[in-house]
Enzyme design. Sequence first.
Site, PDB file in Angstrom:
ATOM      1  N   ASP A  92       8.215   8.714   1.085  1.00 26.19           N
ATOM      2  CA  ASP A  92       8.804   9.456   2.171  1.00 26.19           C
ATOM      3  C   ASP A  92      10.090  10.161   1.777  1.00 26.19           C
ATOM      4  O   ASP A  92      10.469  10.019   0.603  1.00 26.19           O
ATOM      5  CB  ASP A  92       8.985   8.628   3.391  1.00 26.19           C
ATOM      6  CG  ASP A  92       8.983   9.222   4.648  1.00 26.19           C
ATOM      7  OD1 ASP A  92       9.276  10.376   4.710  1.00 26.19           O
ATOM      8  OD2 ASP A  92       9.162   8.528   5.730  1.00 26.19           O
TER       9      ASP A  92
HETATM   10  C1  BGC Z   1       9.378  10.921   7.822  1.00 28.14           C
HETATM   11  C2  BGC Z   1       8.081  11.299   7.621  1.00 28.14           C
HETATM   12  C3  BGC Z   1       7.746  12.797   7.328  1.00 28.14           C
HETATM   13  C4  BGC Z   1       8.686  13.086   6.477  1.00 28.14           C
HETATM   14  C5  BGC Z   1       8.476  14.758   6.017  1.00 28.14           C
HETATM   15  C6  BGC Z   1      10.449  11.809   6.769  1.00 28.14           C
HETATM   16  O1  BGC Z   1      11.579  11.827   7.434  1.00 28.14           O
HETATM   17  O2  BGC Z   1       9.388   9.477   7.737  1.00 28.14           O
HETATM   18  O3  BGC Z   1       7.043  10.712   8.591  1.00 28.14           O
HETATM   19  O4  BGC Z   1       6.326  12.959   7.271  1.00 28.14           O
HETATM   20  O5  BGC Z   1       9.814  13.168   6.850  1.00 28.14           O
HETATM   21  O6  BGC Z   1       8.313  15.624   7.153  1.00 28.14           O
END
Ligand code: BGC
Length: 765
Positions: free
Chosen positions: A290
């Site tokens: 993530d």
């Molecule tokens: C979130 C994810 C997301 C990623 C990309 C993160 O902050 O937890 O769910 O896919 O950002 O945008």
Amino acid sequence: MNKKIIGLAAASLLVSGAASAAIPANDAEKARMDAFITELMGKMTLDEKLGQLNLPPSDDIVTGQAIDSNIGAAVAAGKVGGTFNIKGAAKIRELQRIAVEESRLGIPLLLGMDVIHGYETVFPIPLALSCSWDMDAIERSARVAAVEASAAGVNWTFSPMVDISRDPRWGRMAEGAGEDPYLGSQIARAMVRGYQGDNLRNNDEIMACVKHFALYGASEAGRDYNTVDMSRYRMYNEYFEPYRAAVDEGAASVMTSFNLVDGIPATENKWLVDDVLRRQWNFDGFVVTDYGSIGEVAVHGLEKLPEASARALDAGTDMDMCSFGFIGTLKEGLDKGTVKMETIDRAVRRILEAKYKLGLFENPYKYNDVKREKTHIYTPEHRAEARATAAKTFVLLKNDGKILPMAKKGKIALVGPMANTAANMPGTWSVAADFSKYKTLRQGFEDAVKGRAEILYAKGSNIEEDPALEAAVSAFGRDMRDSRSEAEMLEEALKVAAEADVIVAAMGEASEHSGESSSRSVLTLPATQKRLMEALLATGKPVVMLNFSGRPTVMEWESKNVPAILNVWFGGSEAADAITDVVFGDVNPSGKLTASMPYNEGQIPVYYNHFNTGRPKNPANPAYQKFSSNYFEIPNKPLYPFGYGLSYTDFEYSDFKLDKDTLGKDGAITASVTVRNTGDRSGDEIVQFYIRDVAGSMARPVKELKHFERISLAPGESRTVNFRITPEALKFYNYNLDFVAEPGEFRVMAGPDSERLSELPFTLD
Ligand code: BGC
């Protein structure tokens, strides 16, 4: 893939995609892929390999300037494996062109986006979608999202989010399917099928990314990014199932979560990524972190970036989203001997495999047909699908005196901070939404009653009294604060209410009250809105509350004082029309809760599939019981339970029976129940079956959902719904984490929700 869906897609959604590579279907195809990648890797320098493992942010570039942007220059230098959240086919095409034509080896990019519940045609937030219990509709929603996103150049979505959560304080509950592992698993599968379609063969099928692996929904106290700590028994039986189901359905990628699992951040947890995901579940796609989670390892109190990068790679994580740890430090690790070349190669191979499966090596512009962007996004067919689906997600919590549905006549006061906002309709994580195209509820109402009734509108109150809080929950262009005083707004609302025959109050949370980093410790209606509601009720006119929410909210006061409550969540781009359809009875509501609605915040976590304790409260006596497991102030059960939801018609359950009461090792028992529509309008009912393992080798939940069916019944019509119980349905992960069905006594239950159930015993031999 579900045949029905193919049929529908072929008729109205699919464009004829150029046939190309896909997830290998047999050994020969796999061997061809392996040989291709081996040859390519033979040409790659170490820097080019590390580039493939790098997923930097895009900082949304402007067409034509991509080459001058940081990301454009990095792509040309072979330092980028993919990027994400760029909207626009031309921009994406330009970046892909740089990768293909200007980098030394011309390896195409992965282009991701958080297409969580639709692209420009936005479907209801996933929590709402789950309340439809309609797997075909959910699959189609992912299908529409894939058709639109792919038409805009996106080939990878960071969805489905399948984190089980029982804590509505956690704002990200909006992104998942609620509290139940069985329902959550069915939904996870439906979404993967919808996105990946025919195994990525066509240019309108995109790669799914299951997230957030794992246990993210159990963040302590519902505070986002907080610690998680749980037993393996609970992980395997209650939290892992939806991830496993998505992997089993063929999801091509998985995203690790921000939280700790057993004290180690998920991103570098070798047991989790390598052992559980890859070995136990045979996952053969790639794993991405993530956002910045390798960089956060040190903040959790573990290693610094170089060591965390080495450890994450070794754990089986292949792509680094935004930490720049892989591209920045693995080389140094290689020199020091803390990183092995074969571990880097393993990750590189998995990323290249994903690109191969997407068909990008055959045609890097497979997803860059800029003409499609004009013809396949926000189409009438997609919007109709989103509208019909949204109407299935609303949950009718209360309808005293059958105020709903309302007639299209007389004067209707539409009051409340959610009544005249288009930006708040789609809900959180609608990255590609175009608010300018969507209707407000007021417009929806006016269109529907034109010439027959009059809509009198007043905003009535702001979302929150505190402007700073209102700004925080109105992020991403959703700001709509009114500068008038509370008294002025209330006065206007009461004037309008005085003129009207009936009042509809559109209230609740703003879009960004839920979603990432949107934790709440108070789940009641914001105080300024509650004061408005009290004043509206004091008029003595009938009041219908439309509760907008990204989570189960606390509604005890409303459940006592407001005659009719329709929970509308955030219904997507077509929410205004869908809500209108239900309020005026063109559609009969059928949604059922997939997460318990608590009495108050002190009751959290409250969920239907809990253990019994050694001192359960005697259910026959609602009073407080000394030395029983209970509260002084509130019942143990939630205010509105899992599976609950009313209809404009009534359903009667009868004739619940089993064809036998003993189940052999390879046998089956059929449980059946007859459901009859006893009202005067057609309606859909979600018939639910639960099982209880009465005496296990470990404590077992008081009930677990094992089967459900959504049926449509005309007035007077009845249908018998069957549940075929096999030993498979009785299995659980025991102390040794073996998946077993233990002989002994069981109970099966059937009914309209997790509380109102009839029960029958049977035995597993
Ligand atoms: C979130 C994810 C997301 C990623 C990309 C993160 O902050 O937890 O769910 O896919 O950002 O945008």
